[in-house]
Design an enzyme around this catalytic site. Structure first.
Site, PDB file in Angstrom:
ATOM      1  N   GLY A 111      49.719  35.957  49.792  1.00 23.31           N
ATOM      2  CA  GLY A 111      50.799  36.915  49.541  1.00 23.31           C
ATOM      3  C   GLY A 111      50.334  38.590  51.266  1.00 23.31           C
ATOM      4  O   GLY A 111      49.856  37.699  51.938  1.00 23.31           O
ATOM      5  N   ILE A 135      53.409  35.535  42.964  1.00 19.79           N
ATOM      6  CA  ILE A 135      54.619  35.691  41.676  1.00 19.79           C
ATOM      7  C   ILE A 135      55.396  36.527  42.064  1.00 19.79           C
ATOM      8  O   ILE A 135      56.218  36.730  41.546  1.00 19.79           O
ATOM      9  CB  ILE A 135      54.026  35.629  40.363  1.00 19.79           C
ATOM     10  CG1 ILE A 135      52.656  36.940  39.893  1.00 19.79           C
ATOM     11  CG2 ILE A 135      53.386  35.066  39.822  1.00 19.79           C
ATOM     12  CD1 ILE A 135      52.700  37.356  39.021  1.00 19.79           C
ATOM     13  N   ASP A 136      54.845  37.753  42.693  1.00 19.08           N
ATOM     14  CA  ASP A 136      55.616  39.552  43.350  1.00 19.08           C
ATOM     15  C   ASP A 136      56.595  39.559  44.051  1.00 19.08           C
ATOM     16  O   ASP A 136      58.233  39.980  43.903  1.00 19.08           O
ATOM     17  CB  ASP A 136      54.465  40.705  43.473  1.00 19.08           C
ATOM     18  CG  ASP A 136      53.382  40.859  42.893  1.00 19.08           C
ATOM     19  OD1 ASP A 136      53.940  40.666  41.580  1.00 19.08           O
ATOM     20  OD2 ASP A 136      52.846  41.049  43.260  1.00 19.08           O
ATOM     21  N   GLY A 179      53.459  43.247  38.277  1.00 22.00           N
ATOM     22  CA  GLY A 179      54.207  44.120  39.845  1.00 22.00           C
ATOM     23  C   GLY A 179      53.721  45.333  39.808  1.00 22.00           C
ATOM     24  O   GLY A 179      54.653  46.196  38.935  1.00 22.00           O
ATOM     25  N   HIS A 180      53.073  46.182  40.580  1.00 19.58           N
ATOM     26  CA  HIS A 180      52.360  47.689  40.800  1.00 19.58           C
ATOM     27  C   HIS A 180      53.234  48.208  41.784  1.00 19.58           C
ATOM     28  O   HIS A 180      53.478  49.545  41.522  1.00 19.58           O
ATOM     29  CB  HIS A 180      51.036  47.414  41.464  1.00 19.58           C
ATOM     30  CG  HIS A 180      49.794  47.417  40.111  1.00 19.58           C
ATOM     31  ND1 HIS A 180      50.239  47.849  39.446  1.00 19.58           N
ATOM     32  CD2 HIS A 180      48.927  46.525  39.695  1.00 19.58           C
ATOM     33  CE1 HIS A 180      49.268  47.403  38.241  1.00 19.58           C
ATOM     34  NE2 HIS A 180      48.397  46.799  38.793  1.00 19.58           N
ATOM     35  N   HIS A 283      47.524  38.383  32.791  1.00 20.21           N
ATOM     36  CA  HIS A 283      48.064  36.765  33.832  1.00 20.21           C
ATOM     37  C   HIS A 283      48.270  35.855  33.393  1.00 20.21           C
ATOM     38  O   HIS A 283      47.852  34.819  34.027  1.00 20.21           O
ATOM     39  CB  HIS A 283      46.112  36.546  34.165  1.00 20.21           C
ATOM     40  CG  HIS A 283      45.312  38.185  34.854  1.00 20.21           C
ATOM     41  ND1 HIS A 283      45.353  39.372  34.852  1.00 20.21           N
ATOM     42  CD2 HIS A 283      45.173  38.182  35.877  1.00 20.21           C
ATOM     43  CE1 HIS A 283      45.004  40.250  35.059  1.00 20.21           C
ATOM     44  NE2 HIS A 283      45.486  39.139  36.114  1.00 20.21           N
TER      45      HIS A 283
HETATM   46  O1  F6P Z   1      50.102  39.903  43.574  1.00 18.62           O
HETATM   47  C1  F6P Z   1      50.416  39.372  42.232  1.00 18.62           C
HETATM   48  C2  F6P Z   1      49.175  40.162  41.295  1.00 18.62           C
HETATM   49  O2  F6P Z   1      50.263  39.148  40.122  1.00 18.62           O
HETATM   50  C3  F6P Z   1      50.413  41.196  41.028  1.00 18.62           C
HETATM   51  O3  F6P Z   1      51.571  41.504  40.160  1.00 18.62           O
HETATM   52  C4  F6P Z   1      48.641  41.857  39.823  1.00 18.62           C
HETATM   53  O4  F6P Z   1      49.486  43.587  40.217  1.00 18.62           O
HETATM   54  C5  F6P Z   1      48.206  42.058  40.127  1.00 18.62           C
HETATM   55  O5  F6P Z   1      47.597  40.673  40.980  1.00 18.62           O
HETATM   56  C6  F6P Z   1      46.846  41.877  39.406  1.00 18.62           C
HETATM   57  O6  F6P Z   1      45.842  41.288  39.523  1.00 18.62           O
HETATM   58  P1  F6P Z   1      44.164  41.097  40.035  1.00 18.62           P
HETATM   59  O7  F6P Z   1      44.080  39.820  39.951  1.00 18.62           O
HETATM   60  O8  F6P Z   1      43.145  41.375  40.649  1.00 18.62           O
HETATM   61  O9  F6P Z   1      44.166  41.522  38.324  1.00 18.62           O
END
Ligand code: F6P
Length: 360
Positions: A111, A135-136, A179-180, A283
């Site tokens: 990404g 996914i974003d 989606g941050h 997740h």
């Molecule tokens: O970048 C994809 C993403 O799924 C974001 O939408 C989400 O906020 C983040 O990754 C979560 O990250 P991690 O897997 O590090 O908890």
């Protein structure tokens, strides 16, 4: 002899394996004298030279498998040039591995952060081709990233299931979608799942507007309100804060609330006479088998990448635009985020059918 290095980096998503399978099948169909080095756990594998030699067989039977057969890790771009406690200059180490193995190119699936590093490697003279995963769906230069549609399916399914229990109990439900920084998954899953309110990072919300909307629905005899909120949704007054102040505030909030949905629930309960419940699919949105759309997209992008490798065309991200695969220069992609435009037609169309974005 063709020597290809392959790695998946950043958060995983559906169809990573499908994409690698597409690349490998496209290559093996044309060239037999080929070595594929599968670097383990993202850039880490390239930095520390940990890899598996992949055969044609390794790419068989993985079209529908979730996750990534290579493993992945997050290697923040801003730390790429930092020499760590182990004394390793990561960029130099990656270049060293590349040259030591005499690679012809690297195929990198990732990404936004991954693309910044991929572009850095390109600037350092390595042959790089990237594939847009996340996914974003926030990668600039492609209409769609693989993983996005699968995540939308899962988040939509969650919203669908919440509808029935929300109705039974006459509750407000907040579903927190991944989606941050961008709200693509929330927007699409929200519309597909019939959410009443959709809150995105790109459209700061006003709590009073949300409370009024919920009260109006109750007054009209509607038993429930479904809110789809992106992880990074933000209140108007906070969006207006200077960056430093906002960061401080967010740190404080982190200690109080597990995530945005919990804060929102507390605020709504204080303003409306309604029970509020929270669901966070988390997740699961990145897990499991890719949906058919993502399988097709990833396979097409993989095949297009194979064609480019065979033509020695490097320095590009393989993208999809208006239904056709194409190549976009990596230097144009790196560091750019594709956000939801609050003025986009999809937003006004959603407003037309009564969906609130909590802003007016
Ligand atoms: O970048 C994809 C993403 O799924 C974001 O939408 C989400 O906020 C983040 O990754 C979560 O990250 P991690 O897997 O590090 O908890």
């Amino acid at each position: 002899m063709l020597r290809i290095g392959m790695l998946t980096s950043g958060g995983d998503c559906q169809a990573l394996n499908a994409a690698m399978r597409g690349v490998a099948k496209g290559i093996f169909a044309k060239v037999k004298d080929v070595e594929i080095y599968g670097f383990r756990d993202g850039y880490k594998g390239l930095i520390y030279s940990t890899f598996d030699m992949m055969t044609e067989k390794d790419f068989s039977g993985i079209l529908t498998r979730g996750g990534t057969i290579l493993g992945t890790s997050r290697q923040p771009f801003k730390q790429m040039r930092v020499i760590g406690e182990d004394g390793v200059d990561k960029v130099e180490a990656m270049k060293h591995t590349y040259h030591k193995l005499n690679l012809d190119c690297l195929v990198i699936l990732g990404g936004n952060g991954t693309h910044k590093t991929a572009n850095l490697l390109r600037e350092e003279g390595l042959n790089v081709i990237t594939l847009p995963k996340t996914i974003d769906n926030d990668l600039w230069g492609t209409d769609m990233t693989f993983g996005f549609q699968s995540a939308v399916d899962i988040a939509t399914d969650t919203i669908d299931r919440i509808h029935t229990t929300a109705t039974s109990h006459s509750r407000v439900f907040i579903i927190e979608v991944m989606g941050h920084k961008v709200g693509w998954v929330t927007l699409h899953a929200g519309i597909a799942g019939g959410a009443d309110i959709i809150l995105l990072p790109e459209i700061p919300y006003d709590l009073n507007v949300i409370a009024e909307y919920i009260k109006k629905r109750s007054a009209a005899g509607k038993r429930f309100t479904i809110i789809a909120v992106a992880e990074g949704a933000i209140a108007k007054e906070e969006a207006e804060l200077p960056k430093k102040k906002l960061k401080e505030l967010q740190e404080k909030k982190k200690a109080k609330y597990p995530s945005v949905a919990y804060e929102l629930a507390e605020k709504i309960e204080s303003k409306c006479d309604k029970e509020v419940r929270i669901t966070v699919p988390g997740h699961t949105q990145r897990g499991g088998s890719p949906c058919p759309y993502d399988r097709v997209l990833a396979t097409r992008l993989g095949a297009a990448a194979a064609e480019m490798i065979l033509c020695h065309e490097y320095g590009y991200m393989v993208a999809i635009k208006e239904g056709e695969t194409c190549k976009v220069p990596l230097k144009e992609v790196a560091g750019k985020l594709k956000t939801v435009d609050p003025k986009a037609k999809i937003i006004s169309e959603a407003r037309t059918i009564g969906i609130s974005f909590g802003d007016k």
